[in-house]
Design a protein around this motif. Structure first.
Motif, PDB file in Angstrom:
ATOM      1  N   MET A 225       0.842  -1.195   0.000  1.00 53.14           N
ATOM      2  CA  MET A 225       0.000   0.000   0.000  1.00 53.14           C
ATOM      3  C   MET A 225       0.873   1.238   0.000  1.00 53.14           C
ATOM      4  N   PRO A 226       0.431   2.348  -0.648  1.00 53.87           N
ATOM      5  CA  PRO A 226       1.273   3.524  -0.804  1.00 53.87           C
ATOM      6  C   PRO A 226       1.680   4.177   0.502  1.00 53.87           C
ATOM      7  N   VAL A 227       0.805   4.242   1.462  1.00 55.60           N
ATOM      8  CA  VAL A 227       1.124   4.856   2.742  1.00 55.60           C
ATOM      9  C   VAL A 227       0.653   3.887   3.808  1.00 55.60           C
ATOM     10  N   THR A 228       1.426   3.690   4.850  1.00 54.68           N
ATOM     11  CA  THR A 228       1.051   2.714   5.862  1.00 54.68           C
ATOM     12  C   THR A 228      -0.255   3.115   6.547  1.00 54.68           C
ATOM     13  N   ARG A 229      -0.962   2.078   7.055  1.00 52.89           N
ATOM     14  CA  ARG A 229      -2.221   2.342   7.766  1.00 52.89           C
ATOM     15  C   ARG A 229      -1.998   3.251   8.971  1.00 52.89           C
ATOM     16  N   ASN A 230      -0.910   3.021   9.703  1.00 52.44           N
ATOM     17  CA  ASN A 230      -0.647   3.845  10.883  1.00 52.44           C
ATOM     18  C   ASN A 230      -0.454   5.310  10.507  1.00 52.44           C
ATOM     19  N   SER A 231       0.290   5.569   9.434  1.00 54.68           N
ATOM     20  CA  SER A 231       0.498   6.944   8.983  1.00 54.68           C
ATOM     21  C   SER A 231      -0.829   7.579   8.591  1.00 54.68           C
ATOM     22  N   ALA A 232      -1.645   6.818   7.851  1.00 48.52           N
ATOM     23  CA  ALA A 232      -2.936   7.336   7.420  1.00 48.52           C
ATOM     24  C   ALA A 232      -3.822   7.664   8.611  1.00 48.52           C
TER      25      ALA A 232
ATOM     26  N   LEU B  88      -0.622  23.978  14.392  1.00 48.17           N
ATOM     27  CA  LEU B  88       0.464  23.108  14.840  1.00 48.17           C
ATOM     28  C   LEU B  88       0.060  21.638  14.742  1.00 48.17           C
ATOM     29  N   THR B  89      -1.192  21.346  15.046  1.00 43.72           N
ATOM     30  CA  THR B  89      -1.677  19.970  14.952  1.00 43.72           C
ATOM     31  C   THR B  89      -1.667  19.494  13.502  1.00 43.72           C
ATOM     32  N   LEU B  90      -2.110  20.354  12.583  1.00 41.05           N
ATOM     33  CA  LEU B  90      -2.115  19.987  11.171  1.00 41.05           C
ATOM     34  C   LEU B  90      -0.692  19.831  10.644  1.00 41.05           C
ATOM     35  N   ALA B  91       0.226  20.659  11.140  1.00 42.95           N
ATOM     36  CA  ALA B  91       1.634  20.526  10.745  1.00 42.95           C
ATOM     37  C   ALA B  91       2.188  19.177  11.189  1.00 42.95           C
ATOM     38  N   ALA B  92       1.872  18.767  12.414  1.00 45.30           N
ATOM     39  CA  ALA B  92       2.353  17.480  12.919  1.00 45.30           C
ATOM     40  C   ALA B  92       1.757  16.322  12.125  1.00 45.30           C
ATOM     41  N   ALA B  93       0.461  16.412  11.810  1.00 48.08           N
ATOM     42  CA  ALA B  93      -0.186  15.364  11.019  1.00 48.08           C
ATOM     43  C   ALA B  93       0.444  15.255   9.637  1.00 48.08           C
ATOM     44  N   SER B  94       0.798  16.389   9.066  1.00 46.99           N
ATOM     45  CA  SER B  94       1.423  16.399   7.736  1.00 46.99           C
ATOM     46  C   SER B  94       2.827  15.817   7.782  1.00 46.99           C
ATOM     47  N   ALA B  95       3.552  16.072   8.869  1.00 43.52           N
ATOM     48  CA  ALA B  95       4.894  15.514   9.006  1.00 43.52           C
ATOM     49  C   ALA B  95       4.852  13.990   9.045  1.00 43.52           C
TER      50      ALA B  95
ATOM     51  N   LEU C 187      -2.961   8.320  11.778  1.00 44.30           N
ATOM     52  CA  LEU C 187      -2.454   9.463  12.525  1.00 44.30           C
ATOM     53  C   LEU C 187      -2.711  10.773  11.782  1.00 44.30           C
ATOM     54  N   THR C 188      -2.507  10.763  10.471  1.00 44.86           N
ATOM     55  CA  THR C 188      -2.738  11.979   9.695  1.00 44.86           C
ATOM     56  C   THR C 188      -4.204  12.367   9.715  1.00 44.86           C
ATOM     57  N   LEU C 189      -5.087  11.397   9.478  1.00 41.79           N
ATOM     58  CA  LEU C 189      -6.522  11.692   9.473  1.00 41.79           C
ATOM     59  C   LEU C 189      -7.003  12.151  10.849  1.00 41.79           C
ATOM     60  N   GLY C 190      -6.480  11.519  11.900  1.00 43.05           N
ATOM     61  CA  GLY C 190      -6.843  11.951  13.245  1.00 43.05           C
ATOM     62  C   GLY C 190      -6.398  13.378  13.518  1.00 43.05           C
ATOM     63  N   GLY C 191      -5.194  13.726  13.051  1.00 47.00           N
ATOM     64  CA  GLY C 191      -4.707  15.092  13.213  1.00 47.00           C
ATOM     65  C   GLY C 191      -5.556  16.093  12.455  1.00 47.00           C
ATOM     66  N   ILE C 192      -5.996  15.718  11.249  1.00 49.91           N
ATOM     67  CA  ILE C 192      -6.844  16.611  10.448  1.00 49.91           C
ATOM     68  C   ILE C 192      -8.165  16.877  11.166  1.00 49.91           C
ATOM     69  N   VAL C 193      -8.774  15.819  11.706  1.00 53.16           N
ATOM     70  CA  VAL C 193     -10.055  15.974  12.424  1.00 53.16           C
ATOM     71  C   VAL C 193      -9.875  16.856  13.655  1.00 53.16           C
TER      72      VAL C 193
END
Length: 214
Positions: free
Chosen positions: A1-8, A56-63, A10-16
């Motif tokens: 898969m292109p991006v790991t489930r964990n990364s996805a 800052l939260t969105l920046a962390a999710a993007s990282a 964490l990123t989606l949780g940060g966006i919300v």
């Protein structure tokens, strides 16, 4: 898969969480016009701390997503071209995250006051972020089959983001800042939607595979 489930995840949780904080930050402000004033103008109000935290939260999710994008870099097909695209996309997403981080840490000037050094840093960090993410989305779309729904969404949101950025420039100068705040919020929504699509690519195991020979 292109991006790991964990990364996805964490990123989606940060966006919300960032979206929730942004809503809280707006709800706690009275007497400001969201049609003409920017999110940054709200952030320097008395209740603007939640908006800075949202950035800052969105920046962390993007990282987190920057690390996950490595999974797109597979040695298949024209490997050199693919690696160049993925590497550039990672740099661009990192620039988006870095721009958000600076904008969240360094506030702009209050509305109606003269811009200082901090305000200029905030402004140009935001400009870098707004331009970097759409370009990253376009490059990642090029790694997917042209007919894939995700690729179509990424291209569409990239075009929408760049058009809205151009409208913002028009509003800031010849447009006398007409509906500047509304245009900026539309741009933010488009770019957060783009970030969401990038994250959800990795949430579907085997749903999309990298295009070969691209």
């Amino acid at each position: 898969m292109p991006v790991t489930r964990n990364s996805a995840t964490l990123t989606l949780g940060g966006i919300v969480l960032a979206a929730l904080l942004a809503v809280i930050g707006h709800a706690g402000v009275d007497g400001l016009d969201p049609l003409s004033l920017t999110v940054s103008d709200y952030a320097v109000s008395e209740s603007g701390g939640a908006i800075h935290l949202a950035m800052l939260t969105l920046a962390a999710a993007s990282a987190v997503l920057v690390l996950g994008l490595r999974r797109l870099d597979r040695p298949t097909g024209a490997a050199g071209t693919r690696r160049g695209r993925v590497g550039t996309a990672q740099v661009l997403v990192a620039a988006w995250a870095g721009g958000l981080l600076l904008a969240g840490l360094i506030p702009t000037n209050p509305p109606g006051t003269e811009m200082g050094t901090a305000a200029y840093v905030h402004r140009y960090a935001s400009v870098v972020a707004f331009l970097a993410l759409p370009l990253a989305g376009w490059l990642i779309a090029a790694q997917l089959p042209a007919t894939a729904r995700t690729a179509r969404w990424l291209r569409g949101l990239t075009i929408a983001s760049l058009l809205l950025a151009a409208v913002m420039v028009w509003s800031a100068y010849p447009g006398d800042r007409a509906y500047y705040g509304l245009i900026e919020r539309a741009l933010i929504l488009a770019e957060v939607a783009l970030l969401t699509v990038l994250a959800t690519v990795g949430g579907r195991v085997g749903a999309v595979t990298p295009v070969r020979g691209a």
